[in-house]
Motif scaffolding. Structure first.
Motif, PDB file in Angstrom:
ATOM      1  N   TYR A 299      68.684 -36.663 -64.214  1.00  0.00           N
ATOM      2  CA  TYR A 299      67.583 -36.297 -65.112  1.00  0.00           C
ATOM      3  C   TYR A 299      66.289 -36.081 -64.331  1.00  0.00           C
ATOM      4  O   TYR A 299      65.632 -37.054 -63.938  1.00  0.00           O
ATOM      5  N   PRO A 300      65.870 -34.851 -64.104  1.00  0.00           N
ATOM      6  CA  PRO A 300      64.521 -34.618 -63.595  1.00  0.00           C
ATOM      7  C   PRO A 300      63.506 -35.083 -64.639  1.00  0.00           C
ATOM      8  O   PRO A 300      63.728 -34.937 -65.842  1.00  0.00           O
ATOM      9  N   ARG A 301      62.401 -35.661 -64.181  1.00  0.00           N
ATOM     10  CA  ARG A 301      61.387 -36.166 -65.093  1.00  0.00           C
ATOM     11  C   ARG A 301      60.081 -35.389 -64.949  1.00  0.00           C
ATOM     12  O   ARG A 301      59.797 -34.850 -63.872  1.00  0.00           O
ATOM     13  N   PRO A 302      59.282 -35.351 -66.006  1.00  0.00           N
ATOM     14  CA  PRO A 302      57.996 -34.650 -65.939  1.00  0.00           C
ATOM     15  C   PRO A 302      57.065 -35.227 -64.874  1.00  0.00           C
ATOM     16  O   PRO A 302      56.139 -34.557 -64.431  1.00  0.00           O
ATOM     17  N   THR A 303      57.313 -36.478 -64.465  1.00  0.00           N
ATOM     18  CA  THR A 303      56.500 -37.116 -63.433  1.00  0.00           C
ATOM     19  C   THR A 303      56.768 -36.534 -62.050  1.00  0.00           C
ATOM     20  O   THR A 303      56.069 -36.882 -61.086  1.00  0.00           O
ATOM     21  N   GLY A 304      57.790 -35.665 -61.934  1.00  0.00           N
ATOM     22  CA  GLY A 304      58.158 -35.103 -60.644  1.00  0.00           C
ATOM     23  C   GLY A 304      59.299 -35.838 -59.974  1.00  0.00           C
ATOM     24  O   GLY A 304      59.857 -35.372 -58.977  1.00  0.00           O
TER      25      GLY A 304
ATOM     26  N   THR B 275      68.019 -28.921 -79.192  1.00  0.00           N
ATOM     27  CA  THR B 275      68.922 -30.042 -79.473  1.00  0.00           C
ATOM     28  C   THR B 275      68.854 -31.179 -78.461  1.00  0.00           C
ATOM     29  O   THR B 275      69.415 -32.246 -78.710  1.00  0.00           O
ATOM     30  N   THR B 276      68.206 -30.989 -77.328  1.00  0.00           N
ATOM     31  CA  THR B 276      68.118 -32.059 -76.332  1.00  0.00           C
ATOM     32  C   THR B 276      66.698 -32.196 -75.807  1.00  0.00           C
ATOM     33  O   THR B 276      65.959 -31.214 -75.694  1.00  0.00           O
ATOM     34  N   ALA B 277      66.329 -33.430 -75.489  1.00  0.00           N
ATOM     35  CA  ALA B 277      64.978 -33.727 -75.022  1.00  0.00           C
ATOM     36  C   ALA B 277      65.031 -34.986 -74.168  1.00  0.00           C
ATOM     37  O   ALA B 277      66.103 -35.549 -73.917  1.00  0.00           O
ATOM     38  N   GLN B 278      63.864 -35.426 -73.719  1.00  0.00           N
ATOM     39  CA  GLN B 278      63.817 -36.648 -72.919  1.00  0.00           C
ATOM     40  C   GLN B 278      62.465 -37.328 -73.068  1.00  0.00           C
ATOM     41  O   GLN B 278      61.472 -36.708 -73.473  1.00  0.00           O
ATOM     42  N   VAL B 279      62.464 -38.611 -72.746  1.00  0.00           N
ATOM     43  CA  VAL B 279      61.240 -39.389 -72.591  1.00  0.00           C
ATOM     44  C   VAL B 279      61.396 -40.217 -71.328  1.00  0.00           C
ATOM     45  O   VAL B 279      62.507 -40.443 -70.844  1.00  0.00           O
ATOM     46  N   HIS B 280      60.272 -40.672 -70.783  1.00  0.00           N
ATOM     47  CA  HIS B 280      60.329 -41.710 -69.757  1.00  0.00           C
ATOM     48  C   HIS B 280      60.428 -43.024 -70.533  1.00  0.00           C
ATOM     49  O   HIS B 280      59.476 -43.418 -71.221  1.00  0.00           O
ATOM     50  N   PRO B 281      61.564 -43.720 -70.478  1.00  0.00           N
ATOM     51  CA  PRO B 281      61.800 -44.831 -71.411  1.00  0.00           C
ATOM     52  C   PRO B 281      60.824 -45.989 -71.289  1.00  0.00           C
ATOM     53  O   PRO B 281      60.405 -46.570 -72.303  1.00  0.00           O
ATOM     54  N   GLN B 282      60.464 -46.343 -70.069  1.00  0.00           N
ATOM     55  CA  GLN B 282      59.514 -47.444 -69.905  1.00  0.00           C
ATOM     56  C   GLN B 282      58.146 -47.062 -70.459  1.00  0.00           C
ATOM     57  O   GLN B 282      57.504 -47.842 -71.180  1.00  0.00           O
ATOM     58  N   LEU B 283      57.690 -45.845 -70.162  1.00  0.00           N
ATOM     59  CA  LEU B 283      56.396 -45.402 -70.665  1.00  0.00           C
ATOM     60  C   LEU B 283      56.418 -45.266 -72.186  1.00  0.00           C
ATOM     61  O   LEU B 283      55.428 -45.583 -72.865  1.00  0.00           O
ATOM     62  N   PHE B 284      57.534 -44.807 -72.739  1.00  0.00           N
ATOM     63  CA  PHE B 284      57.655 -44.703 -74.193  1.00  0.00           C
ATOM     64  C   PHE B 284      57.522 -46.077 -74.847  1.00  0.00           C
ATOM     65  O   PHE B 284      56.739 -46.274 -75.793  1.00  0.00           O
TER      66      PHE B 284
ATOM     67  N   GLY C 226      55.881 -38.530 -71.291  1.00  0.00           N
ATOM     68  CA  GLY C 226      56.751 -37.479 -70.775  1.00  0.00           C
ATOM     69  C   GLY C 226      57.738 -36.900 -71.756  1.00  0.00           C
ATOM     70  O   GLY C 226      58.788 -36.375 -71.341  1.00  0.00           O
ATOM     71  N   TYR C 227      57.411 -36.950 -73.049  1.00  0.00           N
ATOM     72  CA  TYR C 227      58.325 -36.325 -74.014  1.00  0.00           C
ATOM     73  C   TYR C 227      58.358 -34.816 -73.778  1.00  0.00           C
ATOM     74  O   TYR C 227      57.318 -34.157 -73.673  1.00  0.00           O
ATOM     75  N   ARG C 228      59.566 -34.266 -73.696  1.00  0.00           N
ATOM     76  CA  ARG C 228      59.721 -32.815 -73.575  1.00  0.00           C
ATOM     77  C   ARG C 228      61.150 -32.433 -73.914  1.00  0.00           C
ATOM     78  O   ARG C 228      62.082 -33.240 -73.786  1.00  0.00           O
TER      79      ARG C 228
ATOM     80  N   ASN D  71      58.111 -29.118 -57.262  1.00  0.00           N
ATOM     81  CA  ASN D  71      57.883 -27.921 -58.075  1.00  0.00           C
ATOM     82  C   ASN D  71      59.145 -27.090 -58.265  1.00  0.00           C
ATOM     83  O   ASN D  71      59.220 -26.262 -59.178  1.00  0.00           O
ATOM     84  N   ALA D  72      60.132 -27.310 -57.412  1.00  0.00           N
ATOM     85  CA  ALA D  72      61.373 -26.534 -57.505  1.00  0.00           C
ATOM     86  C   ALA D  72      62.334 -27.093 -58.545  1.00  0.00           C
ATOM     87  O   ALA D  72      63.280 -26.415 -58.954  1.00  0.00           O
ATOM     88  N   ILE D  73      62.100 -28.309 -59.006  1.00  0.00           N
ATOM     89  CA  ILE D  73      63.024 -28.980 -59.920  1.00  0.00           C
ATOM     90  C   ILE D  73      62.699 -28.572 -61.354  1.00  0.00           C
ATOM     91  O   ILE D  73      61.607 -28.806 -61.852  1.00  0.00           O
ATOM     92  N   THR D  74      63.670 -27.991 -62.027  1.00  0.00           N
ATOM     93  CA  THR D  74      63.477 -27.479 -63.388  1.00  0.00           C
ATOM     94  C   THR D  74      63.942 -28.487 -64.442  1.00  0.00           C
ATOM     95  O   THR D  74      64.553 -29.506 -64.125  1.00  0.00           O
ATOM     96  N   GLN D  75      63.681 -28.159 -65.714  1.00  0.00           N
ATOM     97  CA  GLN D  75      64.012 -29.045 -66.832  1.00  0.00           C
ATOM     98  C   GLN D  75      65.480 -28.895 -67.214  1.00  0.00           C
ATOM     99  O   GLN D  75      65.819 -28.345 -68.255  1.00  0.00           O
ATOM    100  N   HIS D  76      66.362 -29.423 -66.373  1.00  0.00           N
ATOM    101  CA  HIS D  76      67.798 -29.366 -66.634  1.00  0.00           C
ATOM    102  C   HIS D  76      68.405 -30.756 -66.422  1.00  0.00           C
ATOM    103  O   HIS D  76      68.383 -31.281 -65.304  1.00  0.00           O
TER     104      HIS D  76
END
Length: 406
Positions: free
Chosen positions: A279-284, A162-171, A116-118, A254-259
């Motif tokens: 933190y919204p995650r790419p997993t939904g 300048t900012t990003a995220q990962v799912h820490p356990q999956l990383f 989920g890196y993004r 689907n309504a939750i954005t990358q913020h």
């Protein structure tokens, strides 16, 4: 479970794969030019990153973990990454190097799909439970529609650059999978009892089960459990800051954005504002954390439970911020301990008086961000005698020599 079945993590916690330990010891009969034998103690993000970069540089690595990979803070953190938020402080160069390493690791390991890196936008805003106002006219940022609670003054504090995220356990688990499959890292589940030190040099690791793993070098990446080992606790203190979090499934994913949201939250029954994060995650899913306080760290990470009032407040925060984040969507309630040092600076380097023994701990809330650069730097320090990716002098445990512990 993401961990490959050929890892020792598939073995019950009270058993040790003795054949794995023997295979490490048997290397004593090999020529002197065999890969340096390094034991990494701790299966969190710091230990896993260290093992990954050590083995990429040619070391023969055994990673020892008491429970499971990423079982504590590395599996329960937010996974937020920032390029420049540590600028001006002691970890500025470490953070910048690590942010960039996260990007390159994502390219190497297909991080977008694997963990989920993004990139994302980070916002700060005030939420006041008793207010009916949504956004003040002086706001410098436009809120996405899913943030529909009583908010004030949103500001953009991080961009996709300048900012990003990962799912820490999956990383963390993706990294150890690759270290095992591509580079031959051995994973052993067992509790570290002590190190054998002869003539001022580390010789081996003793497990509670009686297993012995010989080593040319040992890296202690024990997080808040560093204080449980006398070799470290006699030199410095690492305390545990208990942080709580919940994971929700929103009503309309689907309504939750990358913020990512950093809140000043004014609860009606509290005199001072809280500082939860969302933190919204790419997993939904949506991750909400906060409500931290220093507590005694239990011996077993599996024993950690969240405090009821802290979890209840996070649920309250979630539903106040967004009608999409109702209490009925809560899937996980959890807590973990962040490792903190007395001076607020991570401890990374060779332990004074014990040649071949290294420590990497005390990263507080920035452990996921700083894991890659810490691991790469420690790998260089162990195998080359110095680090080029970042100067480790300010992180050296030698800074505590002669100090009186608090």
């Amino acid at each position: 479970m993401l961990i490959c079945m050929n890892l020792a993590v598939a073995i019950p916690r009270n058993r040790i794969r003795i054949s794995t330990i023997k295979s490490v010891q048997s290397q004593d009969s090999q020529p002197m030019d065999h890969p340096k034998r390094v034991v990494v103690c701790g299966g969190g993000v710091i230990g896993v990153c260290t093992a990954y970069f050590l083995t990429k540089k040619g070391a023969s690595v055994t990673l020892i973990e008491k429970s499971t990979i990423a079982c504590a803070a590395s599996g329960k953190a937010g996974g937020f990454l920032a390029l420049d938020w540590c600028d001006g402080g002691p970890v500025e160069h470490l953070a910048r190097a690590s942010f960039n390493l996260h990007r390159s690791l994502s390219q190497e390991l297909n991080g977008t799909e694997a963990y989920g890196y993004r990139s994302l936008t980070a916002l700060s805003l005030t939420v006041a439970e008793e207010s009916k106002t949504t956004v003040s006219s002086s706001s410098s940022a436009t809120l996405p529609s899913w943030i529909d609670g009583p908010t004030h003054g949103p500001k953009t504090i991080g961009t996709h650059e300048t900012t990003a995220q990962v799912h820490p356990q999956l990383f963390t688990r993706t990294l150890i999978e690759n270290a095992v499959e591509k580079y031959g890292v051995k994973v052993v589940i067992g509790k570290l009892e002590r190190l054998v030190v002869e003539g001022g040099k580390v010789e081996s690791v003793i497990l509670e089960s009686g297993g012995v793993v010989d080593a040319d070098a040992v890296v202690l990446a024990l997080g808040p459990w560093s204080n449980k080992l006398e070799l470290l606790s006699s030199r410095f203190r690492v305390s545990g800051l208990k942080a709580h979090s919940i994971v929700l499934e929103p009503k309309e994913a689907n309504a939750i954005t990358q913020h990512a949201l950093f809140l000043s939250y004014r609860a009606s029954n509290r005199r001072t504002p809280l500082d939860p994060e969302v933190y919204p995650r790419p997993t939904g899913e949506v991750y909400v954390c906060g409500m931290s306080k220093e507590e005694e760290v239990p011996d077993d990470p599996e024993e950690i439970r969240g405090n009821e009032e802290s979890i209840a407040m996070l649920k309250r925060v979630a539903k106040t911020v967004s009608s999409h984040l109702g209490e009925e969507g809560v899937k996980v309630e959890q807590a973990c301990f962040l490792p903190c040092t007395d001076d607020g600076v991570p401890i990374i380097g060779e332990v004074p008086g014990v040649k071949g023994c290294y420590v990497a701990t005390g990263h507080s809330c920035w452990g996921i961000l700083n894991g890659p650069a810490t691991g790469a730097a420690v790998a260089e320090l162990v195998l080359d005698g110095h680090s080029t990716i970042v100067d480790l002098k300010r992180f050296s445990p030698a800074r505590f020599v002669g100090r009186t512990k608090a």
